[in-house]
Motif scaffolding. Sequence first.
Motif, PDB file in Angstrom:
ATOM      1  N   LEU A  25      83.922 -90.869 -46.502  1.00 35.21           N
ATOM      2  CA  LEU A  25      85.364 -91.090 -46.379  1.00 35.21           C
ATOM      3  C   LEU A  25      85.869 -90.589 -45.022  1.00 35.21           C
ATOM      4  N   GLU A  26      86.784 -91.358 -44.478  1.00 34.53           N
ATOM      5  CA  GLU A  26      87.269 -91.010 -43.152  1.00 34.53           C
ATOM      6  C   GLU A  26      88.025 -89.680 -43.152  1.00 34.53           C
ATOM      7  N   SER A  27      88.693 -89.426 -44.250  1.00 33.49           N
ATOM      8  CA  SER A  27      89.494 -88.210 -44.339  1.00 33.49           C
ATOM      9  C   SER A  27      88.651 -86.954 -44.574  1.00 33.49           C
ATOM     10  N   VAL A  28      87.374 -87.158 -44.820  1.00 25.16           N
ATOM     11  CA  VAL A  28      86.502 -86.009 -45.109  1.00 25.16           C
ATOM     12  C   VAL A  28      85.686 -85.617 -43.886  1.00 25.16           C
ATOM     13  N   ASN A  29      85.858 -84.374 -43.468  1.00 27.15           N
ATOM     14  CA  ASN A  29      85.094 -83.857 -42.344  1.00 27.15           C
ATOM     15  C   ASN A  29      83.706 -83.424 -42.759  1.00 27.15           C
ATOM     16  N   GLU A  30      83.678 -82.665 -43.824  1.00 26.28           N
ATOM     17  CA  GLU A  30      82.443 -82.036 -44.263  1.00 26.28           C
ATOM     18  C   GLU A  30      82.542 -81.776 -45.757  1.00 26.28           C
ATOM     19  N   VAL A  31      81.415 -81.836 -46.440  1.00 27.56           N
ATOM     20  CA  VAL A  31      81.395 -81.440 -47.846  1.00 27.56           C
ATOM     21  C   VAL A  31      80.619 -80.131 -47.920  1.00 27.56           C
ATOM     22  N   ARG A  32      81.222 -79.115 -48.470  1.00 26.72           N
ATOM     23  CA  ARG A  32      80.565 -77.800 -48.507  1.00 26.72           C
ATOM     24  C   ARG A  32      80.236 -77.380 -49.929  1.00 26.72           C
ATOM     25  N   GLU A  33      79.250 -76.478 -50.015  1.00 26.18           N
ATOM     26  CA  GLU A  33      78.863 -75.863 -51.302  1.00 26.18           C
ATOM     27  C   GLU A  33      78.555 -76.894 -52.379  1.00 26.18           C
ATOM     28  N   HIS A  34      77.946 -77.978 -51.953  1.00 28.52           N
ATOM     29  CA  HIS A  34      77.600 -79.055 -52.882  1.00 28.52           C
ATOM     30  C   HIS A  34      76.158 -78.935 -53.355  1.00 28.52           C
ATOM     31  N   ASP A  35      75.446 -77.940 -52.828  1.00 34.11           N
ATOM     32  CA  ASP A  35      74.017 -77.839 -53.128  1.00 34.11           C
ATOM     33  C   ASP A  35      73.646 -76.470 -53.692  1.00 34.11           C
ATOM     34  N   ILE A  36      74.610 -75.828 -54.302  1.00 32.35           N
ATOM     35  CA  ILE A  36      74.326 -74.544 -54.948  1.00 32.35           C
ATOM     36  C   ILE A  36      73.929 -74.853 -56.389  1.00 32.35           C
ATOM     37  N   PRO A  37      72.685 -74.522 -56.780  1.00 28.09           N
ATOM     38  CA  PRO A  37      72.255 -74.808 -58.155  1.00 28.09           C
ATOM     39  C   PRO A  37      73.221 -74.203 -59.173  1.00 28.09           C
ATOM     40  N   PHE A  38      73.345 -74.916 -60.264  1.00 30.31           N
ATOM     41  CA  PHE A  38      74.343 -74.575 -61.265  1.00 30.31           C
ATOM     42  C   PHE A  38      74.277 -73.125 -61.748  1.00 30.31           C
ATOM     43  N   TYR A  39      73.068 -72.656 -62.097  1.00 38.70           N
ATOM     44  CA  TYR A  39      72.984 -71.296 -62.661  1.00 38.70           C
ATOM     45  C   TYR A  39      73.350 -70.248 -61.611  1.00 38.70           C
ATOM     46  N   ARG A  40      73.091 -70.570 -60.355  1.00 35.07           N
ATOM     47  CA  ARG A  40      73.461 -69.623 -59.294  1.00 35.07           C
ATOM     48  C   ARG A  40      74.973 -69.618 -59.094  1.00 35.07           C
ATOM     49  N   ARG A  41      75.524 -70.818 -59.129  1.00 38.49           N
ATOM     50  CA  ARG A  41      76.973 -70.961 -59.042  1.00 38.49           C
ATOM     51  C   ARG A  41      77.645 -70.125 -60.133  1.00 38.49           C
ATOM     52  N   TYR A  42      77.074 -70.209 -61.335  1.00 35.80           N
ATOM     53  CA  TYR A  42      77.629 -69.503 -62.489  1.00 35.80           C
ATOM     54  C   TYR A  42      77.633 -67.991 -62.253  1.00 35.80           C
ATOM     55  N   LEU A  43      76.496 -67.488 -61.764  1.00 33.67           N
ATOM     56  CA  LEU A  43      76.397 -66.046 -61.495  1.00 33.67           C
ATOM     57  C   LEU A  43      77.400 -65.616 -60.425  1.00 33.67           C
ATOM     58  N   ILE A  44      77.550 -66.464 -59.408  1.00 34.87           N
ATOM     59  CA  ILE A  44      78.471 -66.148 -58.310  1.00 34.87           C
ATOM     60  C   ILE A  44      79.921 -66.159 -58.810  1.00 34.87           C
ATOM     61  N   ASP A  45      80.284 -67.261 -59.451  1.00 30.33           N
ATOM     62  CA  ASP A  45      81.689 -67.427 -59.855  1.00 30.33           C
ATOM     63  C   ASP A  45      82.137 -66.369 -60.854  1.00 30.33           C
ATOM     64  N   ASN A  46      81.202 -65.898 -61.669  1.00 26.95           N
ATOM     65  CA  ASN A  46      81.574 -64.924 -62.680  1.00 26.95           C
ATOM     66  C   ASN A  46      81.278 -63.484 -62.272  1.00 26.95           C
ATOM     67  N   GLY A  47      80.842 -63.324 -61.035  1.00 26.47           N
ATOM     68  CA  GLY A  47      80.572 -61.978 -60.532  1.00 26.47           C
ATOM     69  C   GLY A  47      79.514 -61.245 -61.333  1.00 26.47           C
ATOM     70  N   LEU A  48      78.497 -61.988 -61.787  1.00 25.28           N
ATOM     71  CA  LEU A  48      77.455 -61.372 -62.611  1.00 25.28           C
ATOM     72  C   LEU A  48      76.257 -60.965 -61.757  1.00 25.28           C
ATOM     73  N   PHE A  49      75.682 -59.809 -62.104  1.00 25.01           N
ATOM     74  CA  PHE A  49      74.527 -59.301 -61.377  1.00 25.01           C
ATOM     75  C   PHE A  49      73.359 -59.092 -62.336  1.00 25.01           C
ATOM     76  N   PRO A  50      72.321 -59.939 -62.268  1.00 22.26           N
ATOM     77  CA  PRO A  50      71.176 -59.807 -63.173  1.00 22.26           C
ATOM     78  C   PRO A  50      70.511 -58.436 -63.072  1.00 22.26           C
ATOM     79  N   MET A  51      69.795 -58.080 -64.137  1.00 24.67           N
ATOM     80  CA  MET A  51      69.054 -56.818 -64.205  1.00 24.67           C
ATOM     81  C   MET A  51      69.962 -55.607 -64.303  1.00 24.67           C
ATOM     82  N   ASN A  52      71.170 -55.849 -64.761  1.00 21.22           N
ATOM     83  CA  ASN A  52      72.040 -54.739 -65.097  1.00 21.22           C
ATOM     84  C   ASN A  52      72.331 -54.841 -66.582  1.00 21.22           C
ATOM     85  N   MET A  53      72.670 -53.725 -67.169  1.00 22.41           N
ATOM     86  CA  MET A  53      72.939 -53.753 -68.598  1.00 22.41           C
ATOM     87  C   MET A  53      74.365 -54.179 -68.867  1.00 22.41           C
TER      88      MET A  53
END
Length: 525
Positions: A25-53
């Motif tokens: 699309l002409e109006s689109v310069n760049e598409v970002r963060e389109h390649d972050i795997p879903f489970y990683r996205r989930y951990l990031i968005d929810n501020g979760l840190f694995p290996m913690n209780m």
Amino acid sequence: MKDFLKITLKHPQDVPKLREKIWDLESVNEVREHDIPFYRRYLIDNGLFPMNMLEVQGKCLKSTRASLENKTCIFEMKTQPTPLESDLPELKVLSFDIEACNPKGMPLEREDPIIMISFSSNQGFRKVFSTKDSSFDFAELVHDERELLKKFVETIKSENPDLILGYNSDVFDFPYIRDRAAKLSVPLELGVDGSSLKFMRRGFTNAAVIKGRVNIDLYPNMRRYLQLDRYTLERVYKELFGENKIDIPGDEIYSCWEDGGEKLEKLFEYSLEDAIAVTEIGEKMLPLSMELTRIVGQPLFDVARMATGQQVEWYLIKKAFEYDEVVPNKPSSSQHSQRRGRSIVGGYVKDPVKGLHDNIVSFDFQSLYPSIIISKNISPDSLMDNCTEEDCYISPEIGHKFRKEPVGFVPSVIGKVLQERLRIKSIMTHSTDTRERQILNVQQEALKRLANSMYGVYGFTLFRWYSLECADAITAWGREFIKKTMKKAEEFNFKPIYADTDGFYATYTGSIGNKIDNTDLNKEN
DNA sequence: GTGAACCGGGG
DNA sequence: GTGTACGGTTCAC
């Protein structure tokens, strides 16, 4: 400042579809963060840190792991841990090793059966299953290869480990087991839910995936943690424990198996020792991987397979979300080759003065590059075209300009990492509890590794935060600092004989009795 | 000089 | 599975 439009979709699979559509699309310069795997996205968005209780009203929030019985969950928590909270319940670790042989060389999945499988756990379990009999203490005879494979599955089921360790197991043991099991129709139901062994493509190699257990291949880990000429299990073991373990050269395994007698006994012993060595190496190295997992905020399985640069990148991705920054894209292949064409001048190296030297003193900067990044605010978002010395730090040689205010994204992140490291180090020095000191030490080590690898995100062509300007500026300041320091040292009768990037060796040519005021020699940052 | 092939670890 | 990723050396031409 740029304007972004955030698009949220209902299903991960819609992302690539929509991405393709809006790219052009002409109006689109760049598409970002389109390649972050879903489970990683989930951990990031929810501020979760694995290996913690995480305990929610005495119950687990998630129930994929068997540790439900303990009423604790090895999972995520909403905030980063304080040091004392991170002392986890002990994880059950099971290591294994398989043997197969071929008279001519490496065994072939199509022809050569598995003859032995050894196990060792961190709770003292030891066993060698084999299709040949032995008087060896931990040996157990099985009828045929089929039964051997079934015992493999049964043992994992009954030992029920949280972690499964092997050495080069992603590339050798697991694929071999998969192929032999397929040939003999043995189901490899290794997951906690009885699900089958799976393989995930990761670049040029596969990784074995077992649901509910973290499978870790220590080989690539050792390549990262240690600086050695070779990374055989024997070599790594010797390096970490200073002891030799019994080794049977690969081309002798066939004759040990065929000839029997004492040589066969030795093969049993060797096989079990390999599994035990893996457990011991794991116990020594895993705390660091776990710590990195907690800091980076991605699953142990992934972090254990990431190069340090990738760990840093995922850490930055997580921080970017916290800082409200939009993550840069990975380079396209053309961008990548373009980047590779332009080389960055490295650190200063002075060829060593040949000969034997007396009275050698070594000088080195602590975390030279991280300190430069912070003190000169080196970040893509701080890079300026036009700027005066009043408002900007201007790098030597190349003259790249970085505004003094506000603190850039990367310098800010590194600053926090180093700050946290100092905080932990100070608690560590005041602690009298040995166990606590050990934990804290691993934590500060992990933070140090992360900070020291941060330079790489600017200099490595594959990375999202790659910036030739930033990388060049860092090394330019680095060269300036070390040269200045060497000059200063010469004024105090030190004669530099060798230098490399962030440190140098010198001989002392003055009289030893002279008092050296080392406040004058202190480094510039 | 260039690009493809090979290698690491494992037995 | 919102993925498909190394880096260095040797070899053949």
